[in-house]
Design an enzyme around this catalytic site. Structure first.
Site, PDB file in Angstrom:
ATOM      1  N   ASP A  69       0.821  -1.472   0.071  1.00  0.00           N
ATOM      2  CA  ASP A  69       0.232  -0.401   0.145  1.00  0.00           C
ATOM      3  C   ASP A  69       1.099   1.121   0.579  1.00  0.00           C
ATOM      4  O   ASP A  69       1.635   1.489   0.842  1.00  0.00           O
ATOM      5  CB  ASP A  69      -0.756  -0.072   1.371  1.00  0.00           C
ATOM      6  CG  ASP A  69      -1.798   1.027   1.176  1.00  0.00           C
ATOM      7  OD1 ASP A  69      -1.625   2.336   0.136  1.00  0.00           O
ATOM      8  OD2 ASP A  69      -2.513   1.527   1.993  1.00  0.00           O
ATOM      9  N   SER A 101       6.718  11.640 -13.230  1.00  0.00           N
ATOM     10  CA  SER A 101       6.001  13.181 -13.181  1.00  0.00           C
ATOM     11  C   SER A 101       4.965  13.062 -14.102  1.00  0.00           C
ATOM     12  O   SER A 101       4.711  11.608 -14.326  1.00  0.00           O
ATOM     13  CB  SER A 101       6.886  14.271 -13.157  1.00  0.00           C
ATOM     14  OG  SER A 101       6.124  15.226 -13.748  1.00  0.00           O
ATOM     15  N   TYR A 109      -5.025  14.459 -10.889  1.00  0.00           N
ATOM     16  CA  TYR A 109      -4.541  14.159 -11.299  1.00  0.00           C
ATOM     17  C   TYR A 109      -2.957  14.906 -11.726  1.00  0.00           C
ATOM     18  O   TYR A 109      -1.954  14.947 -10.783  1.00  0.00           O
ATOM     19  CB  TYR A 109      -4.987  13.352 -12.742  1.00  0.00           C
ATOM     20  CG  TYR A 109      -2.920  12.404 -13.262  1.00  0.00           C
ATOM     21  CD1 TYR A 109      -2.705  11.424 -12.548  1.00  0.00           C
ATOM     22  CD2 TYR A 109      -2.637  13.273 -14.013  1.00  0.00           C
ATOM     23  CE1 TYR A 109      -1.773  10.593 -13.502  1.00  0.00           C
ATOM     24  CE2 TYR A 109      -1.367  13.065 -14.437  1.00  0.00           C
ATOM     25  CZ  TYR A 109      -1.260  10.786 -14.231  1.00  0.00           C
ATOM     26  OH  TYR A 109      -0.306  10.434 -15.379  1.00  0.00           O
ATOM     27  N   LYS A 168       0.502  15.350  -9.672  1.00  0.00           N
ATOM     28  CA  LYS A 168       1.957  15.551 -11.026  1.00  0.00           C
ATOM     29  C   LYS A 168       2.903  17.120 -10.052  1.00  0.00           C
ATOM     30  O   LYS A 168       4.059  16.405 -10.455  1.00  0.00           O
ATOM     31  CB  LYS A 168       2.044  14.984 -11.890  1.00  0.00           C
ATOM     32  CG  LYS A 168       1.014  13.226 -11.960  1.00  0.00           C
ATOM     33  CD  LYS A 168       1.840  12.834 -11.544  1.00  0.00           C
ATOM     34  CE  LYS A 168       1.368  10.857 -11.776  1.00  0.00           C
ATOM     35  NZ  LYS A 168       3.005  10.092 -11.759  1.00  0.00           N
ATOM     36  N   THR A 212      -2.898   4.341 -21.456  1.00  0.00           N
ATOM     37  CA  THR A 212      -3.054   1.673 -20.961  1.00  0.00           C
ATOM     38  C   THR A 212      -4.558   1.771 -21.285  1.00  0.00           C
ATOM     39  O   THR A 212      -5.499   3.200 -22.142  1.00  0.00           O
ATOM     40  CB  THR A 212      -3.751   2.188 -19.584  1.00  0.00           C
ATOM     41  OG1 THR A 212      -4.763   3.204 -19.228  1.00  0.00           O
ATOM     42  CG2 THR A 212      -1.922   2.419 -19.311  1.00  0.00           C
TER      43      THR A 212
END
Length: 259
Positions: free
Chosen positions: A70, A148, A162, A166, A197
């Site tokens: 985790d 990054s 997000y 970053k 992805t």
């Protein structure tokens, strides 16, 4: 010439901990370390994913250990660091690559969602750097590579939490590089461009967005995970001995594009 290059970038005998190593990009980094003669601890919240990558490394003749972590919990980092030291002796390289995302419209983002996203990126990077960094500082050497993103600055649309997370990862990277510059531990950030992805293509990228991404990328295409490997192996090696606090863009030119 081959002996020169091998000596310059030699990583044989080193150990890398790859957090998020069961994923799309960090999995490729883990496999690359294995091919370079590095002992690899593949850490992921999804143990089965980490095990798959570790088995791939072993099948190619490398040394690997799969561990469940985790990444937002300090005790989990401590337990896993102890297991890696028991198995491989020490940790020379750390990849902080854990993180989640969500495409929630900005006016609809609930508090728990943005806290979870920020914790998964910034929190995990800070905690990983604290725990593994202490070990490296005690040894007087080490290379930490944080993930990054092209969204760190300027921010990417549809990825509000997000992008903020970053940006924080990049900031802590530079802060740690400054703190540890004379202590043998280098801290840098890798800035991938678009390496989508299946999940991100489903949730973030429609036909119009893909056209916009390619139109803003001088190479006019997405990156392939193996195209990150050269920068990672360089940052991990002594060839980058005077490189710290840097953000290395591997983005097909995305970050240099305006109009």
């Amino acid at each position: 010439m081959s002996n020169y290059l091998e000596g310059l970038f030699n990583l044989k005998g080193k150990t890398a901990a790859v957090i998020g190593g069961g994923g799309h990009l960090c999995g490729e980094m883990a496999r690359a370390f294995g091919r370079a003669g590095v002992s690899v601890a593949v850490l992921d919240l999804r143990l089965s994913k980490a095990e798959d990558v570790a088995e791939q490394i072993k099948a190619e003749g490398g040394k690997a250990l799969a561990l469940e972590i985790d990444a937002t919990d300090g005790e989990s980092h401590k337990v896993n660091l102890a297991k890696i030291i028991e198995q491989f002796g020490q940790v020379d390289i750390l990849i902080n690559g854990a993180g989640i995302n969500a495409p929630t419209p900005v006016l609809d983002i609930p508090k728990q969602e943005y806290l979870d996203i920020i914790d998964s990126h910034f929190g995990s990077t800070l905690i990983g750097s604290q725990i593994f960094g202490t070990h490296m500082l005690d040894n007087g050497k080490g290379s930490i590579i944080n993930l990054s993103s092209a969204s760190a600055n300027p921010p990417l649309s549809k990825a509000f939490s997000y992008s903020a997370a970053k940006a924080a990862v990049l900031n802590i990277t530079k802060n740690l590089a400054r703190e540890w510059g004379q202590k043998g531990v280098r801290v840098n950030a890798l800035r991938p461009g678009f390496f989508p992805t299946e999940w991100s293509q489903e949730h973030f990228i429609d036909e119009a967005r893909e056209k916009a991404i390619h139109g803003h990328t001088p190479m006019a295409r997405y990156g392939q995970p193996n195209e990150l490997v050269g920068a990672v192996l360089w940052l991990a090696s002594d060839a980058a001995g005077f490189v710290t606090g840097a953000e290395i863009a591997v983005d097909g030119g995305f970050s240099c594009m305006t109009i």
